[in-house]
Motif scaffolding. Structure first.
Motif, mmCIF file in Angstrom:
data_model
loop_
_atom_site.group_PDB
_atom_site.id
_atom_site.type_symbol
_atom_site.label_atom_id
_atom_site.label_comp_id
_atom_site.label_asym_id
_atom_site.label_seq_id
_atom_site.Cartn_x
_atom_site.Cartn_y
_atom_site.Cartn_z
ATOM 1 N N ASN A 35 0.813 -1.224 0.000
ATOM 2 C CA ASN A 35 0.000 0.000 0.000
ATOM 3 C C ASN A 35 0.848 1.277 0.000
ATOM 4 O OD1 ASN A 35 0.968 -0.053 2.615
ATOM 5 N ND2 ASN A 35 -1.027 -0.133 3.599
ATOM 6 N N ASP A 36 2.164 1.157 -0.108
ATOM 7 C CA ASP A 36 3.127 2.259 -0.088
ATOM 8 C C ASP A 36 3.278 2.926 1.273
ATOM 9 O OD1 ASP A 36 4.582 2.173 -2.370
ATOM 10 O OD2 ASP A 36 3.662 3.895 -3.327
ATOM 11 N N TYR A 37 2.812 2.258 2.314
ATOM 12 C CA TYR A 37 3.138 2.647 3.677
ATOM 13 C C TYR A 37 4.153 1.638 4.192
ATOM 14 C CZ TYR A 37 -0.729 5.954 4.179
ATOM 15 O OH TYR A 37 -1.577 7.022 4.045
ATOM 16 N N ASN A 56 5.999 6.729 4.751
ATOM 17 C CA ASN A 56 5.227 6.942 3.528
ATOM 18 C C ASN A 56 6.207 6.828 2.360
ATOM 19 O OD1 ASN A 56 3.997 8.113 1.274
ATOM 20 N ND2 ASN A 56 2.958 9.678 2.485
ATOM 21 N N SER A 58 5.162 6.923 -0.947
ATOM 22 C CA SER A 58 4.498 7.322 -2.193
ATOM 23 C C SER A 58 5.299 8.341 -2.997
ATOM 24 C CB SER A 58 3.099 7.860 -1.905
ATOM 25 O OG SER A 58 3.159 9.057 -1.163
ATOM 26 N N LYS A 92 0.055 -2.213 7.542
ATOM 27 C CA LYS A 92 -0.094 -3.031 6.331
ATOM 28 C C LYS A 92 -1.529 -2.995 5.814
ATOM 29 C CE LYS A 92 0.765 -7.719 4.658
ATOM 30 N NZ LYS A 92 -0.505 -8.400 4.555
ATOM 31 N N GLU A 93 -2.495 -2.825 6.702
ATOM 32 C CA GLU A 93 -3.913 -2.819 6.329
ATOM 33 C C GLU A 93 -4.455 -1.437 5.963
ATOM 34 O OE1 GLU A 93 -5.685 -4.743 9.726
ATOM 35 O OE2 GLU A 93 -5.151 -6.735 8.982
ATOM 36 N N PRO A 95 -5.450 1.825 3.810
ATOM 37 C CA PRO A 95 -5.798 1.947 2.385
ATOM 38 C C PRO A 95 -4.573 2.355 1.576
ATOM 39 C CG PRO A 95 -7.332 3.195 3.756
ATOM 40 C CD PRO A 95 -6.224 2.718 4.655
ATOM 41 N N SER A 96 -4.566 1.979 0.329
ATOM 42 C CA SER A 96 -3.425 2.255 -0.544
ATOM 43 C C SER A 96 -3.064 3.727 -0.557
ATOM 44 C CB SER A 96 -3.733 1.798 -1.967
ATOM 45 O OG SER A 96 -2.611 2.047 -2.790
ATOM 46 N N ASN A 97 -1.773 3.972 -0.557
ATOM 47 C CA ASN A 97 -1.228 5.320 -0.559
ATOM 48 C C ASN A 97 -0.513 5.603 -1.875
ATOM 49 O OD1 ASN A 97 -0.576 7.774 0.725
ATOM 50 N ND2 ASN A 97 1.428 7.009 1.275
ATOM 51 N N LYS A 98 -0.656 4.720 -2.844
ATOM 52 C CA LYS A 98 0.085 4.866 -4.091
ATOM 53 C C LYS A 98 -0.392 6.098 -4.855
ATOM 54 C CE LYS A 98 1.183 0.079 -4.596
ATOM 55 N NZ LYS A 98 2.170 -0.531 -5.396
#
Length: 104
Positions: A35-37, A56, A58, A92-93, A95-98
């Motif tokens: 998720n890019d975290y 982070n 991203s 890990k859970e 939301p996506s940070n991409k």
């Protein structure tokens, strides 16, 4: 209630671990999730005991400290190994940070 073995659980995160340069003293593991975290987990002289910071990825491939998540708005210090594993699971859970490529 089943107890979580934190060392076993940390081993499950090894596939997300970023290869690192060796610290002179202490422990530092960095993790990057899909998720890019990610997280920096440190236990060394001068740290707040076992400490975890949310990262982070991203923008910066090295990871920047992230202070704006539901996990924490600061570094988490004086954690038990169980608390560190719980925080890693929560990160890990997230939301996506991409970053999405902008379409012109």
């Amino acid at each position: 209630m089943t107890e979580i073995n934190p060392i076993t659980k940390l081993n499950e995160f090894s596939k997300y671990e970023i290869p690192k340069s060796r610290m002179t003293v202490g422990l530092q593991n960095k993790y990057r999730f899909p998720n890019d975290y990610g997280a920096s987990l440190i236990y060394a002289p001068g740290s707040y005991g076992l400490e975890l910071a949310v990262l982070n990825f991203s923008v910066n491939p090295e990871g920047d400290l992230e202070y704006n998540t539901p996990i924490t708005n600061d570094v988490l210090g004086y954690l038990t190994w169980e608390q560190a594993v719980e925080a890693l699971i929560k990160i890990k859970e997230l939301p996506s940070n991409k970053m999405e490529d902008e379409q012109c």
